[in-house]
Design a protein around this motif. Structure first.
Motif, PDB file in Angstrom:
ATOM      1  N   GLY A 102      42.425  35.829  45.455  1.00 27.42           N
ATOM      2  CA  GLY A 102      42.630  37.264  45.271  1.00 27.42           C
ATOM      3  C   GLY A 102      41.548  37.905  44.439  1.00 27.42           C
ATOM      4  N   SER A 103      41.832  39.114  44.012  1.00 26.21           N
ATOM      5  CA  SER A 103      40.866  39.864  43.210  1.00 26.21           C
ATOM      6  C   SER A 103      41.592  40.709  42.171  1.00 26.21           C
ATOM      7  CB  SER A 103      40.005  40.763  44.107  1.00 26.21           C
ATOM      8  OG  SER A 103      40.827  41.691  44.794  1.00 26.21           O
ATOM      9  N   ILE A 104      40.825  41.219  41.228  1.00 29.09           N
ATOM     10  CA  ILE A 104      41.350  42.064  40.159  1.00 29.09           C
ATOM     11  C   ILE A 104      40.461  43.293  40.053  1.00 29.09           C
ATOM     12  CG2 ILE A 104      40.083  40.698  38.450  1.00 29.09           C
ATOM     13  CD1 ILE A 104      42.271  41.370  36.406  1.00 29.09           C
ATOM     14  N   GLN A 105      41.091  44.444  39.887  1.00 28.98           N
ATOM     15  CA  GLN A 105      40.365  45.702  39.690  1.00 28.98           C
ATOM     16  C   GLN A 105      40.887  46.362  38.428  1.00 28.98           C
ATOM     17  OE1 GLN A 105      41.020  48.158  43.126  1.00 28.98           O
ATOM     18  NE2 GLN A 105      39.803  46.870  44.471  1.00 28.98           N
ATOM     19  N   ILE A 106      39.961  46.960  37.669  1.00 30.57           N
ATOM     20  CA  ILE A 106      40.339  47.666  36.444  1.00 30.57           C
ATOM     21  C   ILE A 106      39.830  49.090  36.568  1.00 30.57           C
ATOM     22  CG2 ILE A 106      40.128  47.764  33.933  1.00 30.57           C
ATOM     23  CD1 ILE A 106      39.468  44.728  34.048  1.00 30.57           C
ATOM     24  N   GLU A 107      40.752  50.053  36.405  1.00 29.03           N
ATOM     25  CA  GLU A 107      40.378  51.464  36.503  1.00 29.03           C
ATOM     26  C   GLU A 107      40.861  52.217  35.274  1.00 29.03           C
ATOM     27  OE1 GLU A 107      41.031  52.968  40.775  1.00 29.03           O
ATOM     28  OE2 GLU A 107      42.483  51.335  40.472  1.00 29.03           O
ATOM     29  N   THR A 108      40.004  53.087  34.755  1.00 36.35           N
ATOM     30  CA  THR A 108      40.372  53.979  33.670  1.00 36.35           C
ATOM     31  C   THR A 108      39.969  55.389  34.076  1.00 36.35           C
ATOM     32  OG1 THR A 108      40.060  52.290  31.967  1.00 36.35           O
ATOM     33  CG2 THR A 108      39.995  54.561  31.245  1.00 36.35           C
ATOM     34  N   PRO A 109      40.944  56.222  34.419  1.00 38.10           N
ATOM     35  CA  PRO A 109      40.599  57.598  34.791  1.00 38.10           C
ATOM     36  C   PRO A 109      40.148  58.403  33.577  1.00 38.10           C
ATOM     37  CG  PRO A 109      42.978  57.284  34.810  1.00 38.10           C
ATOM     38  CD  PRO A 109      42.365  55.950  34.515  1.00 38.10           C
ATOM     39  N   ALA A 110      39.486  59.500  33.818  1.00 41.32           N
ATOM     40  CA  ALA A 110      38.997  60.353  32.729  1.00 41.32           C
ATOM     41  C   ALA A 110      40.139  60.849  31.845  1.00 41.32           C
ATOM     42  CB  ALA A 110      38.222  61.539  33.306  1.00 41.32           C
ATOM     43  N   THR A 111      41.343  60.916  32.392  1.00 42.60           N
ATOM     44  CA  THR A 111      42.491  61.392  31.624  1.00 42.60           C
ATOM     45  C   THR A 111      43.045  60.341  30.677  1.00 42.60           C
ATOM     46  OG1 THR A 111      43.921  60.750  33.457  1.00 42.60           O
ATOM     47  CG2 THR A 111      43.191  63.050  33.389  1.00 42.60           C
ATOM     48  N   GLY A 112      42.534  59.110  30.739  1.00 35.71           N
ATOM     49  CA  GLY A 112      42.975  58.038  29.849  1.00 35.71           C
ATOM     50  C   GLY A 112      43.898  57.055  30.544  1.00 35.71           C
ATOM     51  N   GLY A 113      44.288  56.037  29.794  1.00 32.99           N
ATOM     52  CA  GLY A 113      45.116  54.988  30.364  1.00 32.99           C
ATOM     53  C   GLY A 113      44.279  54.018  31.173  1.00 32.99           C
ATOM     54  N   THR A 114      44.891  52.941  31.571  1.00 33.44           N
ATOM     55  CA  THR A 114      44.212  51.930  32.374  1.00 33.44           C
ATOM     56  C   THR A 114      45.185  51.405  33.420  1.00 33.44           C
ATOM     57  OG1 THR A 114      42.773  51.252  30.555  1.00 33.44           O
ATOM     58  CG2 THR A 114      43.089  49.649  32.320  1.00 33.44           C
ATOM     59  N   THR A 115      44.664  51.154  34.614  1.00 33.02           N
ATOM     60  CA  THR A 115      45.427  50.492  35.662  1.00 33.02           C
ATOM     61  C   THR A 115      44.690  49.215  36.034  1.00 33.02           C
ATOM     62  OG1 THR A 115      46.221  52.593  36.563  1.00 33.02           O
ATOM     63  CG2 THR A 115      46.380  50.658  37.999  1.00 33.02           C
ATOM     64  N   VAL A 116      45.391  48.098  35.947  1.00 32.52           N
ATOM     65  CA  VAL A 116      44.840  46.822  36.394  1.00 32.52           C
ATOM     66  C   VAL A 116      45.596  46.453  37.661  1.00 32.52           C
ATOM     67  CG1 VAL A 116      44.420  44.402  35.839  1.00 32.52           C
ATOM     68  CG2 VAL A 116      44.290  46.134  34.030  1.00 32.52           C
ATOM     69  N   SER A 117      44.851  46.221  38.729  1.00 33.34           N
ATOM     70  CA  SER A 117      45.435  45.909  40.029  1.00 33.34           C
ATOM     71  C   SER A 117      45.042  44.501  40.454  1.00 33.34           C
ATOM     72  CB  SER A 117      44.937  46.906  41.079  1.00 33.34           C
ATOM     73  OG  SER A 117      45.288  48.225  40.712  1.00 33.34           O
ATOM     74  N   LEU A 118      46.037  43.737  40.854  1.00 33.12           N
ATOM     75  CA  LEU A 118      45.831  42.378  41.353  1.00 33.12           C
ATOM     76  C   LEU A 118      46.090  42.381  42.845  1.00 33.12           C
ATOM     77  CD1 LEU A 118      47.864  40.397  38.666  1.00 33.12           C
ATOM     78  CD2 LEU A 118      45.469  41.142  38.574  1.00 33.12           C
ATOM     79  N   PHE A 119      45.145  41.843  43.627  1.00 34.81           N
ATOM     80  CA  PHE A 119      45.335  41.781  45.072  1.00 34.81           C
ATOM     81  C   PHE A 119      45.493  40.335  45.511  1.00 34.81           C
ATOM     82  CE2 PHE A 119      43.843  41.471  49.461  1.00 34.81           C
ATOM     83  CZ  PHE A 119      44.764  42.321  50.054  1.00 34.81           C
ATOM     84  N   PHE A 120      46.607  40.074  46.187  1.00 34.80           N
ATOM     85  CA  PHE A 120      46.891  38.759  46.742  1.00 34.80           C
ATOM     86  C   PHE A 120      46.784  38.855  48.257  1.00 34.80           C
ATOM     87  CE2 PHE A 120      48.966  38.801  42.664  1.00 34.80           C
ATOM     88  CZ  PHE A 120      48.782  37.527  42.175  1.00 34.80           C
ATOM     89  N   PRO A 121      45.765  38.235  48.867  1.00 34.62           N
ATOM     90  CA  PRO A 121      45.630  38.299  50.317  1.00 34.62           C
ATOM     91  C   PRO A 121      46.739  37.511  51.013  1.00 34.62           C
ATOM     92  CG  PRO A 121      43.935  36.887  49.378  1.00 34.62           C
ATOM     93  CD  PRO A 121      44.690  37.489  48.229  1.00 34.62           C
ATOM     94  N   ALA A 122      47.127  37.991  52.176  1.00 25.80           N
ATOM     95  CA  ALA A 122      48.260  37.406  52.899  1.00 25.80           C
ATOM     96  C   ALA A 122      47.936  36.041  53.491  1.00 25.80           C
ATOM     97  CB  ALA A 122      48.700  38.355  54.002  1.00 25.80           C
ATOM     98  N   ASN A 123      46.713  35.800  53.879  1.00 26.08           N
ATOM     99  CA  ASN A 123      46.403  34.573  54.625  1.00 26.08           C
ATOM    100  C   ASN A 123      45.727  33.500  53.786  1.00 26.08           C
ATOM    101  OD1 ASN A 123      47.480  35.601  56.977  1.00 26.08           O
ATOM    102  ND2 ASN A 123      45.597  36.649  57.493  1.00 26.08           N
ATOM    103  N   GLN A 124      45.919  33.513  52.488  1.00 26.63           N
ATOM    104  CA  GLN A 124      45.344  32.489  51.627  1.00 26.63           C
ATOM    105  C   GLN A 124      46.438  31.504  51.259  1.00 26.63           C
ATOM    106  OE1 GLN A 124      42.097  32.173  50.604  1.00 26.63           O
ATOM    107  NE2 GLN A 124      41.644  33.862  51.963  1.00 26.63           N
ATOM    108  N   THR A 125      46.027  30.308  50.957  1.00 25.05           N
ATOM    109  CA  THR A 125      46.996  29.323  50.474  1.00 25.05           C
ATOM    110  C   THR A 125      46.684  29.024  49.031  1.00 25.05           C
ATOM    111  OG1 THR A 125      45.613  27.515  51.255  1.00 25.05           O
ATOM    112  CG2 THR A 125      47.384  28.244  52.712  1.00 25.05           C
ATOM    113  N   GLY A 126      47.693  29.135  48.204  1.00 28.13           N
ATOM    114  CA  GLY A 126      47.561  28.797  46.792  1.00 28.13           C
ATOM    115  C   GLY A 126      48.513  27.659  46.501  1.00 28.13           C
ATOM    116  N   SER A 127      48.706  27.380  45.250  1.00 26.19           N
ATOM    117  CA  SER A 127      49.654  26.346  44.868  1.00 26.19           C
ATOM    118  C   SER A 127      51.055  26.827  45.181  1.00 26.19           C
ATOM    119  CB  SER A 127      49.536  26.069  43.369  1.00 26.19           C
ATOM    120  OG  SER A 127      48.224  25.708  43.045  1.00 26.19           O
ATOM    121  N   SER A 128      51.897  25.983  45.681  1.00 20.34           N
ATOM    122  CA  SER A 128      53.276  26.385  45.931  1.00 20.34           C
ATOM    123  C   SER A 128      54.175  25.746  44.901  1.00 20.34           C
ATOM    124  CB  SER A 128      53.703  25.986  47.341  1.00 20.34           C
ATOM    125  OG  SER A 128      53.619  24.585  47.489  1.00 20.34           O
ATOM    126  N   THR A 129      55.235  26.485  44.582  1.00 19.55           N
ATOM    127  CA  THR A 129      56.198  25.995  43.606  1.00 19.55           C
ATOM    128  C   THR A 129      57.585  26.234  44.095  1.00 19.55           C
ATOM    129  OG1 THR A 129      54.739  27.252  42.140  1.00 19.55           O
ATOM    130  CG2 THR A 129      56.283  25.782  41.148  1.00 19.55           C
TER     131      THR A 129
END
Length: 115
Positions: free
Chosen positions: A88-115
């Motif tokens: 996946g990937s991570i994005q960090i955004e801070t708009p001019a109005t302040g605050g922060t949004t961190v977005s995590l993207f998990f692709p549908a067709n990847q295989t990771g560890s299963s639990t």
């Protein structure tokens, strides 16, 4: 995709802890939500703190980079590693109005560890 449940929990906890540290003394707000995308799923954490400067965003995923006196600088670096392990990937955004949004993207067709 099968995600590593413990790693996902750790990533969300790290993002929430960072958001708590960034909140103003009064009127703080943290939002956590997920949303589907055609090729995967987004998980987003947004706060209404002071936000991050472009320089802070540039270095935020580096181990031991911190702007806090008591911070270790490992929180976002760990999240970044978890996202890489899940393809996946991570994005960090801070708009001019302040605050922060961190977005995590998990692709549908990847295989990771299963639990």
């Amino acid at each position: 995709m099968q995600a590593d449940r413990d790693a996902l929990k750790q990533a969300i906890i790290n993002l929430l802890m960072n958001s708590v540290e960034a909140l103003p003394e009064e009127g703080g707000l943290i939002e956590l939500w997920s949303e589907p995308a055609a090729s995967g799923t987004w998980i987003r954490v947004r706060d209404n703190g002071t936000g991050m400067s472009p320089e802070e965003r540039e270095h935020a995923l580096e181990p031991f980079f911190t702007t806090r006196n008591k911070g270790t600088g490992l929180g976002l670096a760990i999240v970044h590693t978890i996202m890489q392990e899940h393809g996946g990937s991570i994005q960090i955004e801070t708009p001019a109005t302040g605050g922060t949004t961190v977005s995590l993207f998990f692709p549908a067709n990847q295989t990771g560890s299963s639990t």
